[in-house]
Design an enzyme around this catalytic site. Structure first.
Site, short mmCIF file in Angstrom:
data_model
loop_
_atom_site.label_atom_id
_atom_site.label_comp_id
_atom_site.label_asym_id
_atom_site.label_seq_id
_atom_site.Cartn_x
_atom_site.Cartn_y
_atom_site.Cartn_z
N GLU A 156 -20.57 -20.27 25.69
CA GLU A 156 -20.96 -18.93 26.12
C GLU A 156 -19.92 -18.34 27.07
OE1 GLU A 156 -22.84 -21.56 26.22
OE2 GLU A 156 -24.68 -21.20 25.08
N PHE A 183 -22.73 -24.07 36.35
CA PHE A 183 -24.17 -23.87 36.11
C PHE A 183 -24.92 -25.15 36.48
CE2 PHE A 183 -27.84 -24.53 33.41
CZ PHE A 183 -28.52 -23.32 33.51
N THR A 184 -26.09 -24.98 37.08
CA THR A 184 -26.99 -26.11 37.36
C THR A 184 -28.40 -25.73 36.95
OG1 THR A 184 -27.55 -25.41 39.60
CG2 THR A 184 -25.58 -26.79 39.35
N ASP A 195 -37.18 -26.97 17.29
CA ASP A 195 -36.42 -26.42 18.41
C ASP A 195 -35.71 -25.16 17.94
OD1 ASP A 195 -37.01 -28.22 20.44
OD2 ASP A 195 -35.57 -29.67 19.66
N SER A 208 -24.08 -19.33 36.94
CA SER A 208 -22.74 -19.86 37.19
C SER A 208 -21.86 -18.70 37.63
CB SER A 208 -22.18 -20.51 35.92
OG SER A 208 -22.05 -19.55 34.88
N ASP A 251 -36.68 -36.36 24.05
CA ASP A 251 -37.50 -36.10 22.86
C ASP A 251 -38.28 -37.33 22.42
OD1 ASP A 251 -36.73 -33.43 22.49
OD2 ASP A 251 -34.90 -34.02 21.44
N GLU A 271 -30.99 -26.08 38.57
CA GLU A 271 -31.74 -25.55 39.71
C GLU A 271 -31.44 -24.06 39.93
OE1 GLU A 271 -31.63 -29.70 39.63
OE2 GLU A 271 -29.88 -28.37 39.87
N THR A 272 -30.14 -23.68 39.90
CA THR A 272 -29.78 -22.28 40.16
C THR A 272 -29.87 -21.42 38.90
OG1 THR A 272 -27.42 -22.69 39.73
CG2 THR A 272 -28.21 -23.03 41.98
#
Length: 668
Positions: free
Chosen positions: A339, A366-367, A298, A373, A508, A369-370
């Site tokens: 962030e 924040f989501t 990752d 934020s 995972d 889908e969108t």
């Protein structure tokens, strides 16, 4: 985690080595079982010679003694490795203590012994209390002291709803209150399984070890047939030879050295993984790590630190730096993510005291889908998000100058966040995720091992390419979802490649279960730990690189000592065969390159050397041969030069020195 010093294990290991002389136990190692049969026969012949005073009593007795010592030394190597594992298990047992648990019931809670908790039960842990058993946090967040398990004194954060929700019995809550669901029944907890896994006596042979054992058995059968036919040839020539000498010849020719050290090498491999705070669920997992072709990693938290920092605010044409900074500050004022905090800090620095009165702010989180934020204020609606998310939000493509900025940030390995006010693009925030130091060198080491590295990330291809280039990664897989990672593993395995990966989340688990080497994080979910065949107590995703090196070291150690053992037999051939036949065939004196004193001292010297070389190699078998990342051809040359040629030359010197000692003692 500290292990018991090896020096305190010698006496119990010696006692165990004597117990292991039981034929019912020794038959599992056919080579050493044959040595035991030879030891018994030689002992009986020695007793017979001493009783009948045939003159061969002393010689047969000495040979019998050293044959038994050969067995003891071989058993001692395995016992010492096992006791190291048992000592580690005992260290773990000391961390386990009976604690009371606050079990949650329909009527509230009740105090019960921790051992009475069953899978599915719920319990509550308050600050200062020990966690009674393994579980998943359902509610709350806590700072937990895991030093009893990991040896790391710094506390860690565990919380509900994420990939770091797993808690381990025996650890202690320092701060916070958590509600936990039990995931293991008594005797099946992570600590219980760790204790079982590190006890070498429970180690199963790996496929590579089984294959090598079959090879050793084949060589033994060949030499058994060869030695078994010698009496017939001697009889045909009108000659005779001592059965003691024939047994000595057989023991010296069969691969006793590697057969005696083979179990210890495998156990020591698991021990080295444990010293790196990695629990391997089987010896096979450690060995396969040495054979892998592809390593999946990752990006966030593995290749990079994961906490992206805002490093630059880049306004669009026609937008002042102050306007962009204020928009960034308002959109991040109630953003609790790392962030968001970083953007707020940089924005306040940019405004440098010119901050106006703060309007009322309604955060927009924040989501997935969108993928953006921000905040709604009396001044307007502020948003920040990825390029495609913001284009979908504002309803048209970004301005060309902003697109150029976004592309430039992505190509440099950064993450661009587009900022808007009332759907008007004001500029871009440059977030940078820093590559961990030392990784390019470690990936270069893997490349020399023949292991390819692939970075798997949800970032866009431009960002992924830049990070991969900076970290020295061979390839990358961008905009990947969990199911994409599983598909990638299956695709590479279908090509015949062995794949390793690390992970910590429930999503995972399918990929971990599919991978050939799967390193699960101890801090991760129970599903991930169950799916992996290794667990990293330090929860460091980059530990997979160290695991690969441990696997390589195990395989190299086994291969080098096998080469040394087989090469040893060549020298012992030149010691015993001339001693057996030179009296009858003087022309064979040319094979007596060691110029040994007599047939008796030659055979005895070879047997003594054959026995002593096993304890001499025990430290090397347990410690492992230092691994150097070189190609297969270079590694083969090194093995043949050091352990092949050395395996031939060392017995010549060793047997000659022993012969000189026997001559000094008048044993000829």
């Amino acid at each position: 985690m500290k292990t018991t010093q090896t020096t305190s294990l010698h006496l119990p290991a010696i006692r165990q080595a004597v117990v292991m002389l039981n034929p019912l136990r020794l038959w599992r190692n056919p080579v050493m079982f044959l040595v035991e049969v030879g030891s018994l026969l030689t002992t009986l012949m020695a007793l017979d010679a001493l009783i009948r005073h045939t003159g061969e009593g002393l010689f047969a007795s000495v040979i019998a003694l050293w044959l038994w010592l050969t067995l003891l030394f071989a058993n001692y190597a395995e016992s010492l490795a096992e006791f190291q594992g048992k000592a580690q298990a005992e260290t773990l047992r000391t961390t386990r203590s009976e604690v009371m648990a606050r079990r949650i019931t329909e009527d509230g809670s009740e105090e019960v012994p921790g051992a009475s908790l069953r899978k599915g039960d719920l319990f509550l842990v308050l600050p200062g209390e020990f966690i009674p058993t393994d579980g998943e946090i359902l509610e709350g967040v806590a700072s937990i002291d895991e030093s009893a398990i990991t040896g790391e004194s710094a506390p860690v954060i565990r919380e509900a709803g994420g990939d770091r929700s797993g808690v381990t019995g025996g650890t202690r809550v320092l701060a916070g209150e958590i509600r936990v669901a039990v995931t293991s029944n008594p005797g099946e907890t992570f600590l219980d399984r760790m204790i079982g896994l590190v006890e070498g006596a429970k180690r199963k042979k790996s496929p590579n070890e089984v294959a090598l054992s079959i090879l050793l058995i084949g060589l033994t059968l060949i030499f058994l047939v060869v030695v078994g036919t010698l009496p017939a040839f001697f009889s045909y020539a009108g000659l005779s030879t001592s059965p003691t000498v024939l047994i000595a010849l057989l023991v010296c020719l069969i691969p006793t050295t590697i057969a005696g050290l083979l179990p210890a090498i495998g156990i020591a491999g698991i021990d080295r993984a444990f010293k790196a705070n990695v629990i391997a669920k089987s010896g096979k997992a450690v060995e396969v790590a040495g054979d892998i072709d592809l390593l999946l990693l990752d990006k966030t938290g593995t290749i990079t630190f994961g906490n992206r920092q805002a490093v630059q605010l880049l306004p669009a044409e026609g937008t002042s730096p102050e306007a962009l900074a204020r928009a960034c500050a308002l959109s991040s004022l109630k953003d609790a993510t790392p962030e968001g905090k970083s953007i707020l800090e940089l924005s306040m620095v940019a405004l440098s005291g010119s901050w106006q009165e703060t309007p009322e702010v309604e955060p927009v989180p924040f989501t997935p889908e969108t993928r953006m934020s921000g905040a709604d204020t009396s001044e307007g609606s502020y948003r920040k998000g990825s390029e495609d998310a913001m284009e979908a939000y504002i309803g048209h493509p970004l301005p060309l100058d902003v697109k150029r900025v976004v592309s430039g940030i992505a190509e440099s390995g950064g993450t661009p966040l587009v900022v808007s006010r009332n759907k008007e693009v004001l500029g871009v925030v440059h977030l940078k995720d820093v590559v961990k130091p030392g990784l390019p060198e470690r990936f270069a080491r893997l490349r020399k091992m023949g292991v390819s590295t692939v970075m798997v990330t949800g970032d866009n291809p431009l960002t992924a390419r830049a990070i991969a280039r900076e970290a020295g990664i061979d390839d990358f897989f961008a905009q990947a979802r969990p199911e994409d990672k599983l598909a990638l593993i299956k695709k590479e395995q279908d090509k015949g490649r062995l794949v390793a990966m690390s992970g910590d989340g429930t999503n995972d688990a399918p990929s971990l279960a599919q991978a050939d080497v799967a390193l699960a994080m101890n801090s991760g979910t129970q599903a991930a730990k169950e799916a992996g065949n290794m667990v990293d107590l330090d929860s460091d995703p980059t530990k997979i690189i160290e695991v690969v090196e441990i696997g390589k070291q195990l395989l190299i150690t086994r291969g080098a000592l096998t080469t040394f053992s087989v090469a040893n037999d060549v020298a012992k051939y030149f010691a015993i065969l001339p001693a057996m036949m030179v009296a009858h065939y003087p022309a064979l004196q040319v094979l007596n390159v060691m110029k040994l004193t007599s047939p008796v001292s030659a055979v005895t010297s070879a047997i003594i050397f054959n026995a002593l070389i096993i304890p001499a190699l025990i430290p090397l078998a347990l410690r492992g041969i230092r691994y150097r990342p070189v190609g297969a051809a270079a590694l083969l040359r090194r093995n043949l030069l050091i352990y092949g040629l050395g395996g031939i030359l060392l017995p010549f010197a060793g047997i000659k020195l022993i012969d000189m000692g026997l001559t000094f003692l008048h044993f000829t």
